[in-house]
Design an enzyme around this catalytic site. Structure first.
Site, PDB file in Angstrom:
ATOM      1  N   TYR A  56       0.838  -1.208   0.000  1.00 62.38           N
ATOM      2  CA  TYR A  56       0.000   0.000   0.000  1.00 62.38           C
ATOM      3  C   TYR A  56       0.875   1.261   0.000  1.00 62.38           C
ATOM      4  O   TYR A  56       2.072   1.198   0.282  1.00 62.38           O
ATOM      5  CB  TYR A  56      -0.923  -0.006   1.235  1.00 62.38           C
ATOM      6  N   ASN A 146     -15.663   3.946   1.506  1.00 56.28           N
ATOM      7  CA  ASN A 146     -16.312   3.775   0.191  1.00 56.28           C
ATOM      8  C   ASN A 146     -17.272   4.908  -0.172  1.00 56.28           C
ATOM      9  O   ASN A 146     -17.135   5.507  -1.243  1.00 56.28           O
ATOM     10  CB  ASN A 146     -17.038   2.436   0.120  1.00 56.28           C
ATOM     11  N   TYR A 287      -8.740   4.997  -9.212  1.00 49.05           N
ATOM     12  CA  TYR A 287      -8.690   4.893  -7.746  1.00 49.05           C
ATOM     13  C   TYR A 287      -8.407   3.482  -7.260  1.00 49.05           C
ATOM     14  O   TYR A 287      -8.157   3.267  -6.075  1.00 49.05           O
ATOM     15  CB  TYR A 287      -9.982   5.427  -7.116  1.00 49.05           C
ATOM     16  N   GLY A 289      -6.988  -0.783  -8.546  1.00 53.48           N
ATOM     17  CA  GLY A 289      -6.375  -1.611  -9.588  1.00 53.48           C
ATOM     18  C   GLY A 289      -6.715  -3.069  -9.337  1.00 53.48           C
ATOM     19  O   GLY A 289      -5.832  -3.914  -9.239  1.00 53.48           O
TER      20      GLY A 289
END
Ligand code: NDP
Length: 380
Positions: A56, A146, A287, A289
């Site tokens: 990340y 989200n 945003y 992958g």
């Protein structure tokens, strides 16, 4: 003393290999600026898995504070907590019984309890004046990643609402609001964008992966349409040569209604198809992958269609816009209270004192597998 448990990791790797369930006790003597929290619910997002894998954008610091054999980090970025005890000098009106969510990234939510120092800066009291009436812990635990991502991406790159208003004002006979296009439409972010788009009068073209049977694919399409999607197509339909013609003839009145915003969750071929489908001067916001494939930035469309390519990272946006972030969260919570915004489906995993380590680790490990009935949500 409060008995607590936390998932911890001391090196990067697959969740099933590197996570451990660690027990510890928390002293009743709270530092003056600290609060003790009890976790109510915490979802497992793809970013949490990437963080454990070490792939990340930010890496957590490993700390000795929890008394683990080696310095460790607690994964989990999102969650809803109840304030159990408040230190003497905690301001900001925080009191016992309040519900809070992390105000900062890398909070470490996969644990039963947490002592938070510098509580005012680290925490965001839910719901402002209105408190948590009309909300449940699952909604609060999942509002800040989200739904906020969907919200910001629809608002901050192309003014679609303005575009809708102008096209109506010009009397162009548009049959609805401005269009946006997204892949990964069944994701938590995708479902959020669908619902917010509908509330704001926009129309959406949504790409989902085909299911095992045509019936299941149809069921998924109907479900998203019921949420507010205008058009839902499968990846296969989207990648097919016929898509450009369908976009023109079936949905955008011969191409007179432009598609100015694309939200890219997937990458790879799906992203390349999005580049083709966007209208001149449109903007593609990447945003996620999920396919783990990148895509070429094709020269032709960049020049001749003057496309704009942007990247969205909520963590950075949150840091740069703390006040706006609170407003966004509160606005979405209000929509939830009013029954206008539905949280995405979840697979609940109960976490009580006797829950075994393996159950918790499995819930995290499965996150990136796809074709699931919903994302994992620890409920305590
Ligand atoms: P969810 O777990 O809700 O959904 C994941 C989605 O990815 C599912 O719809 C799944 O499709 C799809 N998917 C999985 N594998 C593939 C694949 N190989 N090809 C195409 N689609 C695939 O995820 P979230 O909504 O929480 O997150 C979605 C993405 O957005 C993640 O990559 C996440 O990291 C990213 N994200 C980024 C943020 C940022 O700030 N940049 C903020 C929030 C999320 P299916 O339904 O068919 O299984």
């Amino acid at each position: 003393y409060t008995q607590a448990k936390a998932l911890v990791f001391s090196r990067f790797g697959e969740p099933s290999d590197v996570l451990h369930l660690h027990s510890h006790s928390i002293s009743p003597q709270l530092p003056a600026g600290a609060v003790l929290l009890r976790t109510l619910a915490a979802p497992v997002n793809p970013a949490d898995v990437n963080t454990i894998q070490g792939t990340y954008g930010v890496r957590p610091a490993f700390s000795p504070l929890l008394g683990t054999p080696e310095p460790a980090a607690v994964p989990g970025n999102e969650g809803c907590f109840e304030v159990v005890a408040v230190g003497e000098r905690v301001g900001g009106g925080l009191k016992r019984g309040d519900w809070v969510i992390p105000a900062v990234g890398g909070f470490g939510t996969f644990r039963t309890h947490v002592v938070v120092e510098d509580a005012e800066r680290m925490l965001f009291r839910v719901g402002g004046e209105k408190g948590v009436e009309g909300l449940n812990a699952k909604q609060v635990a999942t509002v800040s990643v989200n739904p906020c991502s969907g919200y910001r991406m629809l608002k901050d790159y192309v003014d679609l609402v303005d575009l809708s208003v102008k096209s109506f004002a010009r009397g162009e006979g548009a049959t609805g609001g401005a269009w946006f296009l997204q892949n990964g439409a069944n994701s938590g972010v995708g479902r959020s964008a669908i619902q917010l788009g509908r509330l704001w009068g926009l129309r959406s073209i949504n790409v989902v992966r085909e299911r095992a049977t045509p019936e299941e694919t149809e069921a998924l399409k109907s479900e998203l349409k019921e949420l507010g999607a205008t058009v839902v197509v499968t990846e296969a339909e989207f990648l097919d040569r016929s898509f450009s013609a369908r976009l023109k003839e079936e949905w955008t009145r011969g191409g007179k209604e432009p598609v100015m915003l694309g939200l890219n969750c997937v990458g790879g071929k799906s992203a390349s198809a999005m580049v083709k489908a966007l209208s001149p001067k449109g903007c593609m916001v990447t945003y996620g992958g999920m396919s783990r494939q990148s895509f070429p930035f094709p020269t032709g469309p960049q020049i001749f269609k003057q496309l704009r390519f942007e990247g969205f990272w909520l963590s950075e946006w949150n840091k740069e816009n703390p006040t706006e972030r609170r407003n966004t969260v509160n606005e979405i919570l209000d929509l939830m209270r009013e029954g206008k915004f539905r949280e995405s489906p979840f697979k609940e995993v109960e976490w009580n004192w006797d829950t075994e380590e393996k159950v918790l680790k499995d819930a995290i490990q499965g996150t990136l597998e796809g074709f699931r009935g919903g994302k994992g949500l620890f409920v305590f």
